[in-house]
Design a protein around this motif. Structure first.
Motif, PDB file in Angstrom:
ATOM      1  N   ARG A 137     -33.529  -7.912 -24.822  1.00 55.71           N
ATOM      2  CA  ARG A 137     -33.927  -7.040 -23.706  1.00 55.71           C
ATOM      3  C   ARG A 137     -35.373  -6.641 -23.912  1.00 55.71           C
ATOM      4  N   PHE A 138     -36.120  -6.663 -22.811  1.00 51.41           N
ATOM      5  CA  PHE A 138     -37.529  -6.294 -22.844  1.00 51.41           C
ATOM      6  C   PHE A 138     -37.715  -4.959 -22.156  1.00 51.41           C
ATOM      7  N   GLU A 139     -38.386  -4.028 -22.845  1.00 58.47           N
ATOM      8  CA  GLU A 139     -38.684  -2.732 -22.238  1.00 58.47           C
ATOM      9  C   GLU A 139     -39.645  -2.943 -21.074  1.00 58.47           C
ATOM     10  N   CYS A 140     -39.441  -2.177 -20.020  1.00 55.22           N
ATOM     11  CA  CYS A 140     -40.308  -2.258 -18.856  1.00 55.22           C
ATOM     12  C   CYS A 140     -40.144  -0.973 -18.043  1.00 55.22           C
ATOM     13  N   THR A 141     -40.953  -0.819 -17.048  1.00 56.42           N
ATOM     14  CA  THR A 141     -40.805   0.280 -16.100  1.00 56.42           C
ATOM     15  C   THR A 141     -41.007  -0.304 -14.721  1.00 56.42           C
ATOM     16  N   LEU A 142     -39.898  -0.472 -14.014  1.00 49.74           N
ATOM     17  CA  LEU A 142     -39.942  -1.036 -12.665  1.00 49.74           C
ATOM     18  C   LEU A 142     -39.178  -0.133 -11.712  1.00 49.74           C
ATOM     19  N   PRO A 143     -39.768   0.179 -10.560  1.00 53.46           N
ATOM     20  CA  PRO A 143     -39.023   0.945  -9.567  1.00 53.46           C
ATOM     21  C   PRO A 143     -37.893   0.093  -8.980  1.00 53.46           C
ATOM     22  N   ALA A 144     -36.823   0.770  -8.632  1.00 53.79           N
ATOM     23  CA  ALA A 144     -35.685   0.112  -7.997  1.00 53.79           C
ATOM     24  C   ALA A 144     -34.983   1.132  -7.107  1.00 53.79           C
ATOM     25  N   GLU A 145     -34.038   0.667  -6.345  1.00 50.77           N
ATOM     26  CA  GLU A 145     -33.238   1.559  -5.514  1.00 50.77           C
ATOM     27  C   GLU A 145     -31.811   1.045  -5.492  1.00 50.77           C
ATOM     28  N   VAL A 146     -30.879   1.939  -5.788  1.00 48.09           N
ATOM     29  CA  VAL A 146     -29.467   1.604  -5.648  1.00 48.09           C
ATOM     30  C   VAL A 146     -29.169   1.721  -4.163  1.00 48.09           C
ATOM     31  N   THR A 147     -28.695   0.634  -3.568  1.00 50.30           N
ATOM     32  CA  THR A 147     -28.465   0.639  -2.122  1.00 50.30           C
ATOM     33  C   THR A 147     -26.988   0.690  -1.751  1.00 50.30           C
ATOM     34  N   ARG A 148     -26.120   0.422  -2.709  1.00 50.90           N
ATOM     35  CA  ARG A 148     -24.685   0.475  -2.424  1.00 50.90           C
ATOM     36  C   ARG A 148     -23.914   0.544  -3.733  1.00 50.90           C
ATOM     37  N   VAL A 149     -22.920   1.397  -3.763  1.00 49.92           N
ATOM     38  CA  VAL A 149     -21.996   1.486  -4.893  1.00 49.92           C
ATOM     39  C   VAL A 149     -20.607   1.452  -4.297  1.00 49.92           C
ATOM     40  N   GLU A 150     -19.737   0.608  -4.832  1.00 47.10           N
ATOM     41  CA  GLU A 150     -18.452   0.395  -4.181  1.00 47.10           C
ATOM     42  C   GLU A 150     -17.631   1.665  -3.995  1.00 47.10           C
ATOM     43  N   GLU A 151     -17.680   2.619  -4.915  1.00 49.56           N
ATOM     44  CA  GLU A 151     -16.852   3.819  -4.734  1.00 49.56           C
ATOM     45  C   GLU A 151     -17.623   5.015  -4.172  1.00 49.56           C
ATOM     46  N   GLN A 152     -18.904   4.857  -3.874  1.00 50.59           N
ATOM     47  CA  GLN A 152     -19.733   5.952  -3.352  1.00 50.59           C
ATOM     48  C   GLN A 152     -20.334   5.538  -2.003  1.00 50.59           C
ATOM     49  N   ASN A 153     -19.629   5.770  -0.930  1.00 50.36           N
ATOM     50  CA  ASN A 153     -20.132   5.406   0.393  1.00 50.36           C
ATOM     51  C   ASN A 153     -21.416   6.166   0.705  1.00 50.36           C
ATOM     52  N   GLY A 154     -22.397   5.439   1.194  1.00 45.38           N
ATOM     53  CA  GLY A 154     -23.633   6.066   1.638  1.00 45.38           C
ATOM     54  C   GLY A 154     -24.611   6.454   0.547  1.00 45.38           C
ATOM     55  N   LEU A 155     -24.314   6.154  -0.708  1.00 45.79           N
ATOM     56  CA  LEU A 155     -25.241   6.503  -1.781  1.00 45.79           C
ATOM     57  C   LEU A 155     -26.433   5.559  -1.746  1.00 45.79           C
ATOM     58  N   GLU A 156     -27.605   6.115  -1.581  1.00 48.61           N
ATOM     59  CA  GLU A 156     -28.857   5.384  -1.740  1.00 48.61           C
ATOM     60  C   GLU A 156     -29.716   6.253  -2.630  1.00 48.61           C
ATOM     61  N   GLU A 157     -30.117   5.725  -3.743  1.00 44.83           N
ATOM     62  CA  GLU A 157     -30.802   6.547  -4.740  1.00 44.83           C
ATOM     63  C   GLU A 157     -31.913   5.764  -5.404  1.00 44.83           C
ATOM     64  N   LYS A 158     -33.072   6.387  -5.527  1.00 42.21           N
ATOM     65  CA  LYS A 158     -34.182   5.789  -6.268  1.00 42.21           C
ATOM     66  C   LYS A 158     -33.779   5.675  -7.726  1.00 42.21           C
TER      67      LYS A 158
END
Length: 121
Positions: free
Chosen positions: A10-31
């Motif tokens: 595994r390589f350390e890094c810092t990258l922005p991402a966004e969670v756009t869907r979680v199967e048990e959490q409807n409507g969760l969008e999180e940076k």
């Protein structure tokens, strides 16, 4: 200390991402922030105060290094840890375009090489 289960470095890094869907959490969008990345997995940090169940599947939009573009990925939660109102997740990548994965790995590897190499006088 436990046995290492990872097959790839595994390589350390810092990258922005966004969670756009979680199967048990409807409507969760999180940076989120990707802290490390490998051929098969990654660790992300979210600013949410709850844990995700191992085995949960989530979808991410990952920023590609040095580009305005993002890449889609589907990943399974392997572990979840909640500390100080933040949640760290260890994820196994289930689906991601090979080209995007290679771009992220190449960038992370370059960052790792720069940190590893002693400064030149």
């Amino acid at each position: 200390m436990g046995t290492e289960k990872r097959k790839y470095l595994r390589f350390e890094c810092t990258l922005p991402a966004e969670v756009t869907r979680v199967e048990e959490q409807n409507g969760l969008e999180e940076k989120a922030r990707i802290d490390n990345f490998s051929r098969e997995g990654l660790r992300i940090v979210l600013n949410v105060g709850f844990n995700f169940a191992p085995g949960s599947v989530l979808e991410l939009q990952c920023s590609l290094p040095g580009k305005q573009a993002t890449a889609w990925a589907s990943a399974e939660v392997i572990w979840s840890r909640n500390e100080g109102g933040k949640c760290e997740l260890g994820l196994q990548i289930k689906d991601m375009a090979a080209e995007a994965r290679s771009e992220i790995l190449d960038s992370c590897y370059e960052q790792w090489q720069k940190k590893k190499s002693p400064p030149k006088d």
